[in-house]
Design a protein around this motif. Structure first.
Motif, PDB file in Angstrom:
ATOM      1  N   ALA A   9       0.777  -0.979   0.040  1.00  0.00           N
ATOM      2  CA  ALA A   9       0.017  -0.226   0.310  1.00  0.00           C
ATOM      3  C   ALA A   9       0.816   1.162   0.049  1.00  0.00           C
ATOM      4  N   ILE A  10       2.175   1.182   0.948  1.00  0.00           N
ATOM      5  CA  ILE A  10       2.875   2.393   0.544  1.00  0.00           C
ATOM      6  C   ILE A  10       3.935   2.974  -0.942  1.00  0.00           C
ATOM      7  N   GLU A  17       1.680   9.392  -5.844  1.00  0.00           N
ATOM      8  CA  GLU A  17       2.285  10.718  -5.958  1.00  0.00           C
ATOM      9  C   GLU A  17       3.609  11.115  -7.298  1.00  0.00           C
ATOM     10  N   ARG A  21       3.173  14.443 -10.510  1.00  0.00           N
ATOM     11  CA  ARG A  21       4.540  14.981 -11.385  1.00  0.00           C
ATOM     12  C   ARG A  21       4.919  14.066 -12.611  1.00  0.00           C
ATOM     13  N   THR A  27      12.318   8.491  -6.048  1.00  0.00           N
ATOM     14  CA  THR A  27      13.703   7.715  -5.567  1.00  0.00           C
ATOM     15  C   THR A  27      13.089   6.899  -4.486  1.00  0.00           C
ATOM     16  N   VAL A  31       7.915   7.338   5.964  1.00  0.00           N
ATOM     17  CA  VAL A  31       6.557   6.957   6.336  1.00  0.00           C
ATOM     18  C   VAL A  31       6.699   7.426   7.869  1.00  0.00           C
ATOM     19  N   ARG A  32       4.990   7.323   8.474  1.00  0.00           N
ATOM     20  CA  ARG A  32       5.463   7.523  10.142  1.00  0.00           C
ATOM     21  C   ARG A  32       4.706   6.844  10.837  1.00  0.00           C
ATOM     22  N   GLU A 106       1.249   6.447   8.446  1.00  0.00           N
ATOM     23  CA  GLU A 106       0.709   7.842   7.082  1.00  0.00           C
ATOM     24  C   GLU A 106       2.515   7.039   6.156  1.00  0.00           C
ATOM     25  N   LEU A 107       1.982   8.270   5.481  1.00  0.00           N
ATOM     26  CA  LEU A 107       2.973   8.166   3.991  1.00  0.00           C
ATOM     27  C   LEU A 107       3.443   9.831   4.608  1.00  0.00           C
ATOM     28  N   ALA A 108       4.520   9.967   5.222  1.00  0.00           N
ATOM     29  CA  ALA A 108       4.758  11.254   4.746  1.00  0.00           C
ATOM     30  C   ALA A 108       5.804  12.371   3.882  1.00  0.00           C
ATOM     31  N   TRP A 109       5.677  11.654   3.337  1.00  0.00           N
ATOM     32  CA  TRP A 109       6.976  11.738   1.962  1.00  0.00           C
ATOM     33  C   TRP A 109       7.186  11.290   1.169  1.00  0.00           C
ATOM     34  N   VAL A 110       7.336  11.904  -0.472  1.00  0.00           N
ATOM     35  CA  VAL A 110       7.948  11.335  -1.535  1.00  0.00           C
ATOM     36  C   VAL A 110       9.135  11.600  -1.561  1.00  0.00           C
ATOM     37  N   GLU A 111       9.937  11.228  -1.943  1.00  0.00           N
ATOM     38  CA  GLU A 111      11.707  12.277  -2.726  1.00  0.00           C
ATOM     39  C   GLU A 111      11.222  11.340  -4.248  1.00  0.00           C
ATOM     40  N   VAL A 112      11.111  12.764  -5.313  1.00  0.00           N
ATOM     41  CA  VAL A 112      10.901  12.206  -6.461  1.00  0.00           C
ATOM     42  C   VAL A 112      12.295  13.373  -7.921  1.00  0.00           C
ATOM     43  N   GLU A 113      12.941  12.720  -8.369  1.00  0.00           N
ATOM     44  CA  GLU A 113      14.258  13.372  -9.504  1.00  0.00           C
ATOM     45  C   GLU A 113      13.612  13.400 -10.055  1.00  0.00           C
TER      46      GLU A 113
END
Lengths: 115, 226
Positions: A9-10, A17, A21, A27, A31-32, A106-113
């Motif tokens: 699910a994550i 997400e 974009r 990348t 999660v929290r 929770e999904l706190a953030w994603v990092e993208v490149e």
């Protein structure tokens, strides 16, 4: 254990997400995880690695931020972090405290490149 | 490299379905219970006694979850109420989507009390909201009295603790007062009822609790909708 389902699910949420974009690739995922989330962080890391191994997400960064249990004092209303079960209120010492948080998943953030 | 804050529940899809189920339950006046425990603590037997103790005029429906087999649905089908087995095929919990699909088989207007028997597991079911009004956790006296401390999540989230198999107390080292203390350490406001499906002790209290708690939900709905 349900960590594989949670890891899936994550990944799905993280990919969704990134897809919002165009021109970027996923990348990293953060999660929290609350102490009372019912999810074991080691098992979650293992499941995450197993699901991404050998795929294009193999090198994905995966970070877990642990959150403590939070209690609220039923007498004075103070909210505080607590690793104990019924930790007394640090302000008024009342033992009548109730679990109010720390079950975060929770999904706190994603990092993208950019690609 | 850009970090984008998301701040979204991982199980947001489950949460969305659970919220939709909850509002459908309220709309149709369905009181939904989610029974959770370890395997073997007596959920199905208690459910059999519960169904036997309810008036046949009551409009009850039961969903029972297991990894494999339809055995529980067979056992529960003798009481004149509709029962559906949800076989998860290895998944250790029920999720809201499974409940939604199962309910497609029934008319919600025909149901007043929906009892969900979750897969026997004290960990994973605690993460999945099924749209229920109340989570209920069962702990049998053949287990350890420290289970509330070992599995705090489900004990913190359950409104009621049913201590089951109390007829076995003389034969096991289970310290029931310690179990009650442990449960209240995790959840000070927890209601606790002691039952035995074998002798029937406590069943009346449990059935009364269902009736009262259902009344509470109806009052809340009436107040909200006028």
């Amino acid at each position: 254990m349900h960590e594989v389902a949670i890891a899936a699910a994550i990944l799905e949420a993280g990919q969704a997400e990134a897809e919002r974009r165009p021109g970027s690739k996923l990348t990293g995922i953060g999660v929290r995880l609350g102490a009372l989330s019912g999810v074991d962080s080691d098992a979650l890391r293992f499941a995450f690695a197993a699901l991404t191994a050998g795929t294009y997400l193999d090198a994905l960064k995966f970070e877990i931020e642990s959150r403590p249990r939070r209690n609220r004092c039923e007498r004075c209303g103070h909210e505080f972090e607590s690793s104990l079960y019924n930790a007394p209120c640090p302000l008024c010492a009342s033992e009548n405290t109730l679990f109010v948080g720390g079950d975060d998943l929770e999904l706190a953030w994603v990092e993208v490149e950019e690609i | 490299m850009t970090v984008i804050p998301v701040e979204k529940k991982v199980l947001s899809e489950n949460q969305r379905i659970a919220a939709s189920l909850r509002s459908r339950f309220e709309e149709h006046g369905i009181f939904c219970l989610n029974l959770i425990s370890s395997p073997g603590s007596g959920k199905t037997t208690l459910l059999e006694r519960t169904l036997a103790g309810l008036s046949p005029q009551e409009r009850v429906a039961v969903l029972t979850g297991d990894l494999q087999t339809e055995n529980d649905a067979k056992r529960l089908s003798h009481y004149g109420f509709p029962v559906q087995q949800i076989t998860t095929g290895g998944i250790c919990h029920l999720d809201a989507g499974m409940i939604e699909r199962a309910l497609n088989m029934w008319q919600l207007d025909d149901i007043d009390l929906l009892i969900i028997e979750n897969v026997g597991n004290l960990v994973c079911p605690s993460s999945y909201d099924l749209g229920e009004e109340v989570k209920i956790v069962l702990l049998s006296v053949t287990e350890g009295e420290d289970k509330p401390l070992k599995y705090p999540s489900i004990f913190a989230k359950s409104e009621l603790l049913l201590l089951t198999k109390i007829d076995l107390l003389p034969h096991v080292p289970f310290r029931i007062e310690q179990a009650r203390t442990n449960a209240r350490l995790v959840h000070p406001a927890m209601k606790i009822i002691e039952v035995s499906s074998t002798t029937g002790e406590g069943l009346e209290q449990w059935l009364t609790w269902i009736k009262r708690r259902r009344q509470q939900m109806y009052q809340r709905i009436c107040a909200a909708y006028g």
